[in-house]
Motif scaffolding. Sequence first.
Motif, PDB file in Angstrom:
ATOM      1  N   ILE A  90       0.877  -1.185   0.148  1.00 51.63           N
ATOM      2  CA  ILE A  90       0.028   0.074   0.095  1.00 51.63           C
ATOM      3  C   ILE A  90       0.853   1.386  -0.140  1.00 51.63           C
ATOM      4  O   ILE A  90       0.775   2.079  -0.799  1.00 51.63           O
ATOM      5  CB  ILE A  90      -0.748  -0.056   1.279  1.00 51.63           C
ATOM      6  CG1 ILE A  90      -1.993  -1.015   1.100  1.00 51.63           C
ATOM      7  CG2 ILE A  90      -1.753   1.325   1.336  1.00 51.63           C
ATOM      8  CD1 ILE A  90      -2.736  -1.468   2.299  1.00 51.63           C
ATOM      9  N   GLY A  91       1.855   1.161   0.911  1.00 54.04           N
ATOM     10  CA  GLY A  91       2.940   2.300   0.861  1.00 54.04           C
ATOM     11  C   GLY A  91       3.500   2.790  -0.276  1.00 54.04           C
ATOM     12  O   GLY A  91       3.529   3.752  -0.867  1.00 54.04           O
ATOM     13  N   LEU A  92       3.983   1.579  -1.124  1.00 59.84           N
ATOM     14  CA  LEU A  92       4.475   1.556  -2.294  1.00 59.84           C
ATOM     15  C   LEU A  92       3.669   2.133  -3.365  1.00 59.84           C
ATOM     16  O   LEU A  92       4.049   3.043  -4.197  1.00 59.84           O
ATOM     17  CB  LEU A  92       5.235   0.261  -2.491  1.00 59.84           C
ATOM     18  CG  LEU A  92       6.250   0.184  -3.635  1.00 59.84           C
ATOM     19  CD1 LEU A  92       7.295   0.769  -3.160  1.00 59.84           C
ATOM     20  CD2 LEU A  92       6.556  -1.453  -4.099  1.00 59.84           C
ATOM     21  N   SER A  93       2.494   1.853  -3.342  1.00 59.19           N
ATOM     22  CA  SER A  93       1.473   2.204  -4.379  1.00 59.19           C
ATOM     23  C   SER A  93       1.335   3.783  -4.109  1.00 59.19           C
ATOM     24  O   SER A  93       1.212   4.415  -5.290  1.00 59.19           O
ATOM     25  CB  SER A  93       0.309   1.562  -4.351  1.00 59.19           C
ATOM     26  OG  SER A  93      -0.546   1.597  -3.054  1.00 59.19           O
ATOM     27  N   ILE A  94       1.201   4.484  -2.892  1.00 63.04           N
ATOM     28  CA  ILE A  94       0.985   5.787  -2.525  1.00 63.04           C
ATOM     29  C   ILE A  94       2.123   6.572  -3.258  1.00 63.04           C
ATOM     30  O   ILE A  94       2.353   7.517  -3.847  1.00 63.04           O
ATOM     31  CB  ILE A  94       0.918   5.960  -1.274  1.00 63.04           C
ATOM     32  CG1 ILE A  94      -0.645   5.374  -0.522  1.00 63.04           C
ATOM     33  CG2 ILE A  94       0.687   7.481  -0.961  1.00 63.04           C
ATOM     34  CD1 ILE A  94      -0.752   5.454   0.876  1.00 63.04           C
ATOM     35  N   LYS A  95       3.500   5.686  -2.816  1.00 57.41           N
ATOM     36  CA  LYS A  95       4.695   6.350  -3.311  1.00 57.41           C
ATOM     37  C   LYS A  95       4.938   6.445  -4.780  1.00 57.41           C
ATOM     38  O   LYS A  95       5.444   7.682  -5.368  1.00 57.41           O
ATOM     39  CB  LYS A  95       5.742   5.764  -2.659  1.00 57.41           C
ATOM     40  CG  LYS A  95       7.327   6.486  -2.849  1.00 57.41           C
ATOM     41  CD  LYS A  95       7.983   6.446  -1.704  1.00 57.41           C
ATOM     42  CE  LYS A  95       9.215   7.352  -1.997  1.00 57.41           C
ATOM     43  NZ  LYS A  95      10.068   7.564  -0.689  1.00 57.41           N
TER      44      LYS A  95
END
Lengths: 153, 337
Positions: A90-95
């Motif tokens: 999830i964090g990677l998709s936001i980043k």
Amino acid sequence: MGLDNENPTLFEKSEERTVSEKDLDDNEAEEFDSREIFDLIRGITDPEHPLSLEELRVVDQSLIEVEDSINTVKVLFTPTIPHCSMATLIGLSIKVRLLWCLPPRFKISVTITPGTHASEHAINKQLDDKERVAAALENTHLSTVLNKCISTA
Amino acid sequence: MTGKLKTICSLKGHSGIVWNTSWHPKGQMLASCGEDKTIRLWNYKDGDKSTLKCLLADGHQRTVRAIAWSYCGQSLASASFDATIAIWDNKSGQFECNATLEGHENEVKSVAWSRSGSMLATCSRDKSVWVWEVWEDNEYECAAVLNAHSQDVKKVVWHPHEDILASASYDNSVKLYMEDADKEWTCVGTLSSHTSTVWSLAFDKTGDRLVTSSDDRTLKIWQKYLPGNPEGISVKDANFVYKCVCTISGFHTRPIYDVTWCHLTDLIATACGDNSIRIFKEEDLSDCNQPSFSCVSHVSEAHLQDINSVQWNPVVKGVLASCSDDGLVKIWKMEST
């Protein structure tokens, strides 16, 4: 394989942004604000549910900090449960969404809301490692999953 | 001495992130590599006359993360996210890949030739450091797989005179390796003091000092002590220890991705995620057991984005190469004032 969180709490979506006359004036240079950043990421789909990060309140406009003059964007995200195995993804998709959409002058930080995940420190460190993020994007399997999450944003 | 760092030239060609540069040992050629999977060789000429000499595009399937010229200048090694290392030479008259080293499980992050040229070291996200023996006819044999780190290994460098290897890691530590009496490669030291990923490290010209750069926004200087040293630093049963004698903090505002220690001028240069290049010099009359360093030059916005690497020219004094996420390779000159 069972879901990490089978019955997540749902939240209402926020109103659409009100468009002012000034917004439509191309001659007016405008700074980025937290609402614009929120609009870029709220539609990202959760990797586990057919729901948006906004509906799951994984992202929230009040947890976004933008300082346009010094080129920084800070996003806090809140996994739905403290042992969520999808938190890194999830964090990677936001980043990645922000890396692709924002001008390259911005330094983008995406971290877990303090106290909301068991592996908070380890995940923050991974998301902050530009080399790992770059390598992840070249991984075919991972980039397919990421593209799917981001395609709804 | 203070000085001003001025751009000599800006080399365009790469698309996307440029990750690393390496000067040819004669100082007249610079290699660069990056996200576009290519290696570019640039002829270095004073003034803005540097030009692209050669483009090596068919060696890797993914990002080329790092490159290194051998000390003899005959071979270039490249490390890639595709898990392989390629060895290039121009014995046939043009640069071509004459060996591919496989064995790492995933992204190879760094590659370094030993001073004698008889060994090559590599490291990877698979947490291992490999030592390869270099034989005639492009034959490479794995001499050791070192699993001292608990995480991703970011960088390997050799001591400038001896067969001592150092590695920096995501586990916040630096490890040192040597061959023992039975010719087995072993970890002979751990340098712990950084509080986050150690991105890079460099020896000074004597090899008695090491500088490390970290995600924790600091540089650290480590001094070598031998058994029975007059300072009374405990070496225990080891051949030597490197002890942290100085922490340089308060300058860098984002991760320090690379550091280079000039063997001609003793100046230290850093590549930072805050788009700056900084130059540090040891202060006159500084105590070698408690040295002080001052920042003698700071170029803010040296690039438009993160700077990934800086390398001092090994022959021409005060000339520095840098590369960045902004797609450019730049060459700088330190001018005394």
